[in-house]
Design a protein around this motif. Structure first.
Motif, PDB file in Angstrom:
ATOM      1  N   LEU A 130      41.123  20.178  -8.388  1.00 39.26           N
ATOM      2  CA  LEU A 130      40.529  19.580  -7.187  1.00 39.26           C
ATOM      3  C   LEU A 130      39.593  20.553  -6.460  1.00 39.26           C
ATOM      4  CD1 LEU A 130      43.708  17.781  -5.765  1.00 39.26           C
ATOM      5  CD2 LEU A 130      41.831  16.774  -7.076  1.00 39.26           C
ATOM      6  N   GLY A 131      39.343  21.708  -7.075  1.00 42.64           N
ATOM      7  CA  GLY A 131      38.419  22.660  -6.477  1.00 42.64           C
ATOM      8  C   GLY A 131      39.057  23.608  -5.476  1.00 42.64           C
ATOM      9  N   ALA A 132      40.359  23.866  -5.640  1.00 44.55           N
ATOM     10  CA  ALA A 132      41.065  24.781  -4.744  1.00 44.55           C
ATOM     11  C   ALA A 132      41.820  25.810  -5.575  1.00 44.55           C
ATOM     12  CB  ALA A 132      42.028  24.008  -3.846  1.00 44.55           C
ATOM     13  N   ARG A 133      42.329  26.830  -4.920  1.00 47.67           N
ATOM     14  CA  ARG A 133      43.149  27.837  -5.604  1.00 47.67           C
ATOM     15  C   ARG A 133      44.266  28.293  -4.683  1.00 47.67           C
ATOM     16  NH1 ARG A 133      41.213  32.670  -9.483  1.00 47.67           N
ATOM     17  NH2 ARG A 133      41.173  30.860 -10.851  1.00 47.67           N
ATOM     18  N   VAL A 134      45.448  28.454  -5.246  1.00 49.69           N
ATOM     19  CA  VAL A 134      46.588  28.943  -4.481  1.00 49.69           C
ATOM     20  C   VAL A 134      46.488  30.463  -4.376  1.00 49.69           C
ATOM     21  CG1 VAL A 134      49.098  29.178  -4.411  1.00 49.69           C
ATOM     22  CG2 VAL A 134      48.070  27.026  -5.162  1.00 49.69           C
ATOM     23  N   VAL A 135      46.412  30.966  -3.147  1.00 51.28           N
ATOM     24  CA  VAL A 135      46.300  32.411  -2.920  1.00 51.28           C
ATOM     25  C   VAL A 135      47.521  32.966  -2.184  1.00 51.28           C
ATOM     26  CG1 VAL A 135      43.768  32.374  -2.953  1.00 51.28           C
ATOM     27  CG2 VAL A 135      44.988  32.060  -0.774  1.00 51.28           C
ATOM     28  N   LEU A 136      48.525  32.115  -1.975  1.00 54.21           N
ATOM     29  CA  LEU A 136      49.791  32.573  -1.386  1.00 54.21           C
ATOM     30  C   LEU A 136      50.924  31.716  -1.935  1.00 54.21           C
ATOM     31  CD1 LEU A 136      51.611  34.097   0.686  1.00 54.21           C
ATOM     32  CD2 LEU A 136      51.051  32.276   2.332  1.00 54.21           C
ATOM     33  N   ASN A 137      51.901  32.376  -2.536  1.00 56.84           N
ATOM     34  CA  ASN A 137      53.173  31.760  -2.885  1.00 56.84           C
ATOM     35  C   ASN A 137      54.229  32.433  -2.016  1.00 56.84           C
ATOM     36  OD1 ASN A 137      52.759  29.837  -5.204  1.00 56.84           O
ATOM     37  ND2 ASN A 137      51.828  31.661  -6.101  1.00 56.84           N
ATOM     38  N   GLU A 138      54.620  31.774  -0.941  1.00 55.17           N
ATOM     39  CA  GLU A 138      55.433  32.424   0.096  1.00 55.17           C
ATOM     40  C   GLU A 138      56.742  33.011  -0.426  1.00 55.17           C
ATOM     41  OE1 GLU A 138      58.600  31.627   3.550  1.00 55.17           O
ATOM     42  OE2 GLU A 138      57.782  29.959   2.393  1.00 55.17           O
ATOM     43  N   VAL A 139      57.612  32.176  -0.978  1.00 54.23           N
ATOM     44  CA  VAL A 139      58.945  32.649  -1.357  1.00 54.23           C
ATOM     45  C   VAL A 139      58.879  33.584  -2.561  1.00 54.23           C
ATOM     46  CG1 VAL A 139      61.199  31.910  -2.222  1.00 54.23           C
ATOM     47  CG2 VAL A 139      60.155  30.724  -0.293  1.00 54.23           C
ATOM     48  N   GLN A 140      58.004  33.272  -3.520  1.00 55.98           N
ATOM     49  CA  GLN A 140      57.870  34.154  -4.678  1.00 55.98           C
ATOM     50  C   GLN A 140      57.440  35.552  -4.249  1.00 55.98           C
ATOM     51  OE1 GLN A 140      56.889  30.993  -4.286  1.00 55.98           O
ATOM     52  NE2 GLN A 140      56.235  30.063  -6.207  1.00 55.98           N
ATOM     53  N   ARG A 141      56.537  35.626  -3.263  1.00 57.68           N
ATOM     54  CA  ARG A 141      56.106  36.942  -2.760  1.00 57.68           C
ATOM     55  C   ARG A 141      57.279  37.700  -2.157  1.00 57.68           C
ATOM     56  NH1 ARG A 141      53.892  39.844   1.544  1.00 57.68           N
ATOM     57  NH2 ARG A 141      54.648  38.328   3.055  1.00 57.68           N
ATOM     58  N   GLN A 142      58.187  36.972  -1.516  1.00 57.77           N
ATOM     59  CA  GLN A 142      59.370  37.616  -0.951  1.00 57.77           C
ATOM     60  C   GLN A 142      60.257  38.205  -2.039  1.00 57.77           C
ATOM     61  OE1 GLN A 142      60.393  38.122   2.327  1.00 57.77           O
ATOM     62  NE2 GLN A 142      58.275  37.552   2.781  1.00 57.77           N
ATOM     63  N   PHE A 143      60.303  37.564  -3.205  1.00 60.76           N
ATOM     64  CA  PHE A 143      61.132  38.082  -4.299  1.00 60.76           C
ATOM     65  C   PHE A 143      60.714  39.490  -4.715  1.00 60.76           C
ATOM     66  CE2 PHE A 143      62.228  33.638  -6.273  1.00 60.76           C
ATOM     67  CZ  PHE A 143      62.978  33.340  -5.152  1.00 60.76           C
ATOM     68  N   THR A 144      59.443  39.831  -4.524  1.00 65.29           N
ATOM     69  CA  THR A 144      58.967  41.145  -4.960  1.00 65.29           C
ATOM     70  C   THR A 144      59.487  42.268  -4.077  1.00 65.29           C
ATOM     71  OG1 THR A 144      56.944  41.226  -3.611  1.00 65.29           O
ATOM     72  CG2 THR A 144      56.828  40.029  -5.723  1.00 65.29           C
ATOM     73  N   MET A 145      59.843  41.956  -2.819  1.00 63.13           N
ATOM     74  CA  MET A 145      60.280  42.960  -1.840  1.00 63.13           C
ATOM     75  C   MET A 145      59.200  44.013  -1.602  1.00 63.13           C
ATOM     76  SD  MET A 145      63.612  42.084  -1.350  1.00 63.13           S
ATOM     77  CE  MET A 145      64.581  40.822  -2.165  1.00 63.13           C
ATOM     78  N   ALA A 146      57.965  43.696  -1.970  1.00 61.29           N
ATOM     79  CA  ALA A 146      56.915  44.716  -1.990  1.00 61.29           C
ATOM     80  C   ALA A 146      56.520  45.216  -0.605  1.00 61.29           C
ATOM     81  CB  ALA A 146      55.690  44.166  -2.707  1.00 61.29           C
TER      82      ALA A 146
END
Length: 302
Positions: free
Chosen positions: A217-233
């Motif tokens: 649809l012409g968009a891109r996901v640039v944030l995966n909230e919970v997955q980013r939390q899994f990294t603990m980065a």
């Protein structure tokens, strides 16, 4: 020994004990036929209106002969309690782990100590594993940065590498090699520009093609909230207790909202998808997310 996880726990404890962590969510959703796993649980008596993730991880644990499971009984899914007892009835041993709702450090320390005692490891041994994992977590954070800052990584790739930080695919060394090879490849890509920038808040999606559909649809996901939390980065300089205290997912929504609001600004996000699972209490959070985030929010139920 393989140890199943119902969601992210202090995985450093298991690795310090020489166990192989297995995120049952990942085992379920990457199965050749995840729908068949849901159907198996229903044949065993699980109701149709139980959470599909719960049914899937129940069947995945049985199908893969997982002998022991660490089940998060507070801070994740309310249906975990009943799933634990059905698995116990099938001969699977379970260990409860609870995140304190108010982030109380003493209660969290107690839960972590109980987990360490079960696996016969010390704080010192576990802290050593935390330090060993820090460079790998930082590399996965770099994949995330290349997603939103450079346009070199797509939403599915971003999701995959971050969600794998729940168990590091059971082998941190092998996963680190995979991450390193991926970084070498993506840094040679041409950046993708001009797409609508979307964030996804909520639990990882059960849909297999959501990212491809969004990009179509012409968009891109640039944030995966919970997955980013899994990294603990964000907390690589913290000790183990503080690392899991700052992890937002199992605690109050207010902490998650503050984190998402920060990332929306940093990543110049145009709109947010709030993904929830059918029959999950987290659907109620949709009210507060729409009230407290100042951008368009689309609710999506799986």
């Amino acid at each position: 020994m393989r140890v199943g996880l119902t969601t992210t726990i202090p995985v450093e404890v298991l690795l310090a004990a020489g166990a192989t962590p297995v995120d049952l969510n990942n085992l379920f959703i990457t199965d050749e036929d995840p729908a068949a796993l849901v159907a198996r649980a229903e044949r065993d008596g699980f109701p149709r209106n139980a959470c599909a993730w719960i049914k899937g991880i129940y069947s995945a644990a049985l199908a893969h002969d997982i002998p022991l499971i660490v089940a998060v009984t507070q801070g994740d899914c309310a249906q975990t309690h009943a799933m634990m007892e059905t698995l116990q009835d099938r001969g699977v041993r379970t260990i409860p782990f609870a995140y304190p709702y108010d982030r109380d450090p003493d209660l969290l320390r107690l839960q972590m100590q109980r987990l360490m005692a079960h696996f016969s490891v010390s704080w010192e041994e576990t802290e050593r594993v935390r330090a060993q994992l820090a460079p790998l977590r930082a590399q996965v954070a770099e994949i995330d940065r290349l997603t939103w800052a450079e346009g070199l990584v797509n939403g599915r790739e971003n999701h995959y590498y971050q969600v794998c930080c729940s168990d590091f695919n059971g082998n941190p060394e092998r996963f680190a090699q995979e991450v390193g090879e991926f970084l070498e490849v993506v840094r040679r890509r041409e950046p993708t520009e001009g797409l609508v920038r979307i964030g996804i808040a909520g639990v990882p999606t059960i849909f297999s093609d959501l990212y491809e559909f969004i990009e179509g649809l012409g968009a891109r996901v640039v944030l995966n909230e919970v997955q980013r939390q899994f990294t603990m980065a964000d907390w690589l300089d913290c000790d183990l207790l503080e690392q899991y205290r700052r992890y937002t997912y199992p605690y109050k929504l207010a902490g998650r909202l503050a984190d998402v609001r920060r990332e929306i600004a940093r990543r110049s996000i145009d709109g947010l998808i709030h993904y929830t699972q059918a029959f999950c209490f987290r659907q109620i959070y949709d009210v507060l997310i729409k009230r407290h985030l100042d951008l368009p929010v689309l609710s999506l139920e799986g």
